[in-house]
Design a protein around this motif. Structure first.
Motif, mmCIF file in Angstrom:
data_model
loop_
_atom_site.group_PDB
_atom_site.id
_atom_site.type_symbol
_atom_site.label_atom_id
_atom_site.label_comp_id
_atom_site.label_asym_id
_atom_site.label_seq_id
_atom_site.Cartn_x
_atom_site.Cartn_y
_atom_site.Cartn_z
ATOM 1 N N SER A 80 0.820 -1.212 0.000
ATOM 2 C CA SER A 80 0.000 0.000 0.000
ATOM 3 C C SER A 80 0.856 1.264 0.000
ATOM 4 O O SER A 80 0.547 2.216 -0.718
ATOM 5 C CB SER A 80 -0.939 0.006 1.206
ATOM 6 O OG SER A 80 -1.836 -1.069 1.129
ATOM 7 N N LEU A 81 1.899 1.280 0.797
ATOM 8 C CA LEU A 81 2.779 2.452 0.803
ATOM 9 C C LEU A 81 3.422 2.655 -0.567
ATOM 10 O O LEU A 81 3.486 3.782 -1.083
ATOM 11 C CB LEU A 81 3.864 2.304 1.877
ATOM 12 C CG LEU A 81 3.421 2.436 3.325
ATOM 13 C CD1 LEU A 81 4.577 2.122 4.262
ATOM 14 C CD2 LEU A 81 2.873 3.814 3.605
ATOM 15 N N ASN A 82 3.893 1.578 -1.171
ATOM 16 C CA ASN A 82 4.566 1.707 -2.462
ATOM 17 C C ASN A 82 3.603 2.039 -3.593
ATOM 18 O O ASN A 82 3.905 2.877 -4.441
ATOM 19 C CB ASN A 82 5.356 0.439 -2.775
ATOM 20 C CG ASN A 82 6.655 0.411 -2.022
ATOM 21 O OD1 ASN A 82 7.587 1.126 -2.353
ATOM 22 N ND2 ASN A 82 6.711 -0.392 -0.975
ATOM 23 N N LEU A 83 2.439 1.389 -3.600
ATOM 24 C CA LEU A 83 1.465 1.700 -4.647
ATOM 25 C C LEU A 83 0.903 3.109 -4.483
ATOM 26 O O LEU A 83 0.706 3.824 -5.466
ATOM 27 C CB LEU A 83 0.344 0.668 -4.657
ATOM 28 C CG LEU A 83 0.746 -0.730 -5.121
ATOM 29 C CD1 LEU A 83 -0.407 -1.708 -4.948
ATOM 30 C CD2 LEU A 83 1.209 -0.707 -6.566
ATOM 31 N N GLY A 84 0.634 3.519 -3.250
ATOM 32 C CA GLY A 84 0.149 4.875 -3.014
ATOM 33 C C GLY A 84 1.170 5.921 -3.414
ATOM 34 O O GLY A 84 0.832 6.935 -4.030
ATOM 35 N N LEU A 85 2.427 5.680 -3.087
ATOM 36 C CA LEU A 85 3.486 6.618 -3.468
ATOM 37 C C LEU A 85 3.680 6.656 -4.976
ATOM 38 O O LEU A 85 3.871 7.723 -5.564
ATOM 39 C CB LEU A 85 4.792 6.234 -2.763
ATOM 40 C CG LEU A 85 5.977 7.161 -2.950
ATOM 41 C CD1 LEU A 85 5.642 8.575 -2.490
ATOM 42 C CD2 LEU A 85 7.180 6.625 -2.194
ATOM 43 N N ALA A 86 3.603 5.512 -5.625
ATOM 44 C CA ALA A 86 3.710 5.480 -7.088
ATOM 45 C C ALA A 86 2.537 6.218 -7.728
ATOM 46 O O ALA A 86 2.710 6.942 -8.717
ATOM 47 C CB ALA A 86 3.778 4.034 -7.582
ATOM 48 N N TRP A 87 1.343 6.044 -7.176
ATOM 49 C CA TRP A 87 0.172 6.756 -7.697
ATOM 50 C C TRP A 87 0.378 8.261 -7.555
ATOM 51 O O TRP A 87 0.107 9.028 -8.481
ATOM 52 C CB TRP A 87 -1.090 6.308 -6.963
ATOM 53 C CG TRP A 87 -2.326 6.968 -7.493
ATOM 54 C CD1 TRP A 87 -2.811 8.188 -7.142
ATOM 55 C CD2 TRP A 87 -3.211 6.456 -8.480
ATOM 56 N NE1 TRP A 87 -3.946 8.463 -7.841
ATOM 57 C CE2 TRP A 87 -4.213 7.415 -8.674
ATOM 58 C CE3 TRP A 87 -3.250 5.268 -9.212
ATOM 59 C CZ2 TRP A 87 -5.251 7.224 -9.579
ATOM 60 C CZ3 TRP A 87 -4.289 5.089 -10.106
ATOM 61 C CH2 TRP A 87 -5.271 6.059 -10.286
#
Length: 191
Positions: A80-87
């Motif tokens: 979630s942290l990585n996908l949210g940051l990528a988004w």
């Protein structure tokens, strides 16, 4: 997994995005635009944030007892942290920064930083487009970390146990009056 994310975001956030904003001709035009924020999010949270979270999960693994530990929470937080940051980076900050850089080159820095531009339809749409990434980041990343931290504090505060085999443990060695040394002699400690 978090340490692998540090390497990825170090390459992308600090490396690629940092290279984009630090080219001398680009830096002259874009300093303080959305590209700077893109680099800052990728480098700061991506590198140092993931490193801090990785160390926190490492420590929490020792605070939370085996029967209360679940690999599901750190895995959910990681993705979630990585996908949210990528988004945040790719859906909002990079496109808005590129459009703002284009506006700087076309009309000047003052115009690209004016309220008229920042409150324009395209910029406002891109800012609202960031919301799904923020929700994923907070709900799926931050909240599980807070839950694990609470578990760690709760279980750590009530734990005063010694290891099962304290004599063989190098981490928990009691030194005091009447303590026997490894060679069998009694340790004498002055008061």
């Amino acid at each position: 997994m978090f340490l692998a994310a540090v390497g990825f975001w170090n390459f992308l956030g600090a490396g690629v995005f940092g290279f984009l904003v630090n080219l001398p001709i680009v830096s002259y035009y874009e300093m303080g635009t959305g590209l700077t924020a893109n680099h800052a999010h990728g480098a700061m949270m991506g590198v140092y944030g993931m490193l801090a979270v990785g160390f926190a999960v490492f420590a929490l693994r020792y605070f939370i007892p085996e029967n209360a530990w679940s690999d599901r929470w750190p895995r959910l937080a990681f993705w979630s942290l990585n996908l949210g940051l990528a988004w945040m980076s790719f859906a909002t900050l990079l496109p808005s920064g590129a459009l703002q850089l284009y506006k700087v080159v076309e009309s000047g820095y003052a115009d690209a930083r004016s309220l008229g531009y920042l409150q324009g339809d395209t910029n406002v749409f891109l800012e609202w487009l960031r919301l799904p990434g923020d929700v994923v980041f907070i709900a799926g990343g931050v909240l599980p970390l807070l839950w694990m931290t609470w578990l760690g504090v709760r279980h750590r505060a009530g734990r005063t146990r010694q290891p099962e085999d304290a004599e063989l443990s190098l981490l928990f060695t009691e030194v005091g009056p009447g303590t026997t040394r490894a060679d069998g002699e009694e340790e004498v400690v002055a008061p």
